[in-house]
Design an enzyme around this catalytic site. Structure first.
Site, PDB file in Angstrom:
ATOM      1  N   ASP A  17      -2.652   6.238  -7.657  1.00 50.75           N
ATOM      2  CA  ASP A  17      -2.511   7.182  -6.554  1.00 50.75           C
ATOM      3  C   ASP A  17      -3.685   7.004  -5.580  1.00 50.75           C
ATOM      4  O   ASP A  17      -4.709   6.411  -5.938  1.00 50.75           O
ATOM      5  CB  ASP A  17      -2.487   8.600  -7.133  1.00 50.75           C
ATOM      6  CG  ASP A  17      -2.497   9.645  -6.059  1.00 50.75           C
ATOM      7  OD1 ASP A  17      -1.596   9.612  -5.199  1.00 50.75           O
ATOM      8  OD2 ASP A  17      -3.419  10.490  -6.043  1.00 50.75           O
ATOM      9  N   ASP A  19      -4.821   9.632  -2.503  1.00 49.12           N
ATOM     10  CA  ASP A  19      -5.587  10.823  -2.132  1.00 49.12           C
ATOM     11  C   ASP A  19      -5.966  11.626  -3.385  1.00 49.12           C
ATOM     12  O   ASP A  19      -5.091  12.004  -4.160  1.00 49.12           O
ATOM     13  CB  ASP A  19      -4.752  11.686  -1.170  1.00 49.12           C
ATOM     14  CG  ASP A  19      -5.612  12.634  -0.362  1.00 49.12           C
ATOM     15  OD1 ASP A  19      -6.842  12.682  -0.589  1.00 49.12           O
ATOM     16  OD2 ASP A  19      -5.057  13.326   0.500  1.00 49.12           O
ATOM     17  N   ASN A  51       3.065   8.730  -1.830  1.00 47.41           N
ATOM     18  CA  ASN A  51       4.234   9.437  -1.294  1.00 47.41           C
ATOM     19  C   ASN A  51       4.201   9.504   0.226  1.00 47.41           C
ATOM     20  O   ASN A  51       5.212   9.846   0.843  1.00 47.41           O
ATOM     21  CB  ASN A  51       4.280  10.871  -1.851  1.00 47.41           C
ATOM     22  CG  ASN A  51       5.069  10.952  -3.142  1.00 47.41           C
ATOM     23  OD1 ASN A  51       5.559   9.950  -3.651  1.00 47.41           O
ATOM     24  ND2 ASN A  51       5.195  12.158  -3.674  1.00 47.41           N
ATOM     25  N   ASN A  52       3.069   9.210   0.819  1.00 48.48           N
ATOM     26  CA  ASN A  52       2.951   9.286   2.279  1.00 48.48           C
ATOM     27  C   ASN A  52       3.916   8.284   2.919  1.00 48.48           C
ATOM     28  O   ASN A  52       3.799   7.081   2.704  1.00 48.48           O
ATOM     29  CB  ASN A  52       1.505   8.976   2.685  1.00 48.48           C
ATOM     30  CG  ASN A  52       1.280   9.164   4.165  1.00 48.48           C
ATOM     31  OD1 ASN A  52       2.177   8.938   4.985  1.00 48.48           O
ATOM     32  ND2 ASN A  52       0.090   9.581   4.520  1.00 48.48           N
ATOM     33  N   LYS A 190       7.258   9.938  -5.876  1.00 48.55           N
ATOM     34  CA  LYS A 190       6.778  10.619  -7.080  1.00 48.55           C
ATOM     35  C   LYS A 190       7.151  12.091  -7.011  1.00 48.55           C
ATOM     36  O   LYS A 190       7.037  12.656  -5.937  1.00 48.55           O
ATOM     37  CB  LYS A 190       5.245  10.489  -7.161  1.00 48.55           C
ATOM     38  CG  LYS A 190       4.761   9.066  -7.304  1.00 48.55           C
ATOM     39  CD  LYS A 190       3.229   8.981  -7.311  1.00 48.55           C
ATOM     40  CE  LYS A 190       2.606   9.177  -5.961  1.00 48.55           C
ATOM     41  NZ  LYS A 190       1.133   8.941  -5.938  1.00 48.55           N
ATOM     42  N   ASP A 215      -4.292  12.113  -9.668  1.00 47.95           N
ATOM     43  CA  ASP A 215      -5.009  13.394  -9.743  1.00 47.95           C
ATOM     44  C   ASP A 215      -4.075  14.593  -9.779  1.00 47.95           C
ATOM     45  O   ASP A 215      -4.541  15.717  -9.846  1.00 47.95           O
ATOM     46  CB  ASP A 215      -5.936  13.545  -8.524  1.00 47.95           C
ATOM     47  CG  ASP A 215      -5.146  13.748  -7.240  1.00 47.95           C
ATOM     48  OD1 ASP A 215      -4.240  12.932  -6.980  1.00 47.95           O
ATOM     49  OD2 ASP A 215      -5.406  14.732  -6.528  1.00 47.95           O
TER      50      ASP A 215
HETATM   51 MG   LIG Z   1      -3.268  12.408  -5.159  1.00 46.85          MG
END
Ligand SMILES: [Mg+2]
Length: 268
Positions: A17, A19, A51-52, A190, A215
């Site tokens: 991941d 961010d 996911n962005n 996700k 995270d």
């Molecule tokens: Mg994240």
């Protein structure tokens, strides 16, 4: 001192991941650079899985490099690319007709995989984050879905963190289209299993030797669980150890940060 489980040492595929895991806001998370350097040095296969849907993979890679983290665009996998893969895998025609609400990252991913733009009678309506969302777009998408277009949502995230606070994410726009059209989207990003499945196809590793590192229990960890791979929660972002204790989505391992991850491999 932390002892690595043997399964982690045997992993050669890493889905990572961004961010909260490699950076926060405009700053790299401590040890993110060393972690990616280690992946490169040891020849691991990896993808930054995000996911962005708004940005191009090369823009994501450039942002990482600006923060001092080595990154190339082939190591980036976005929910927009996954959405385009879904269409390519499911479409019966070579050039699927698509109407999309989204930004450059989504429009470009669809074009790259051979989709053509169609507002009246598309085969697919795709919704990602769009900071120029309008009533007109909502109407066009809704009418097309009511006429039978397959409805895809790049990701279900209702809100995304910004400096201003939590602002509407792609999931909120998809839900507006769902309300207006009466249809329910097929979600792509996700925590859907297909995001992991497509990532494994991209890097060519097997589920038993691939780990998801993130995270967020609700997206990253659940994606790993849904996709049948092991998971590592890092406590540098969204979810806390307390959240993990309370959650039904249990990561296989919880690490304070990426330095703890590196220690797993260097103490033999
Ligand atoms: Mg994240």
């Amino acid at each position: 001192m932390f002892e690595a489980d043997n399964w982690l040492k045997e992993c050669d595929g890493f889905l990572i991941d961004l961010d909260g895991t490699l950076y926060r806001g405009h700053d790299a998370v401590p040890h993110a650079k060393e972690f990616v350097e280690w992946l490169n040095r040891t020849g691991k296969k990896y993808l930054f899985v995000t996911n962005n849907s708004s940005r191009l993979p090369r823009q994501v890679a450039a942002k990482l490099r600006e923060m001092g983290i080595p990154a190339e665009e082939e190591h980036v996998f976005t929910s927009s690319q996954a959405t385009a893969m879904y269409i390519r895998n499911h479409s019966k025609v070579v050039t699927p007709a698509v109407y999309a609400i989204g930004e450059e990252g989504l429009l470009s991913a669809l074009t790259d995989l051979g989709c053509r733009w169609e507002e009246e009678n598309p085969d697919y309506v795709v919704v990602g984050i769009d900071r120029d969302f309008t009533y007109q777009k909502l109407m066009t998408a809704s009418l097309a879905i009511r006429k039978g277009a397959v409805f895809l949502g790049t990701n279900a995230d209702k809100r995304v963190p910004t400096e201003k606070g939590l602002v509407p994410g792609a999931g909120s726009l998809s839900r507006a289209v769902a309300a207006a059209s009466g249809g329910e989207p097929v979600w792509i990003g996700k925590p859907e299993a297909r995001m992991v499945e497509y990532s494994l196809q991209r890097i060519g590793t097997t589920p038993d030797r691939t780990v998801m590192i993130g995270d967020n229990l609700e997206t990253d960890i659940l994606a790993g669980i849904n996709g049948g791979i092991r998971t590592v929660l890092v406590l540098t972002g969204y979810s806390s150890r307390r959240d993990a204790e309370r959650s039904s989505h249990k990561p296989d391992m919880i690490l304070e940060d990426l330095s703890e991850f590196l220690r797993c491999f260097e103490i033999e």
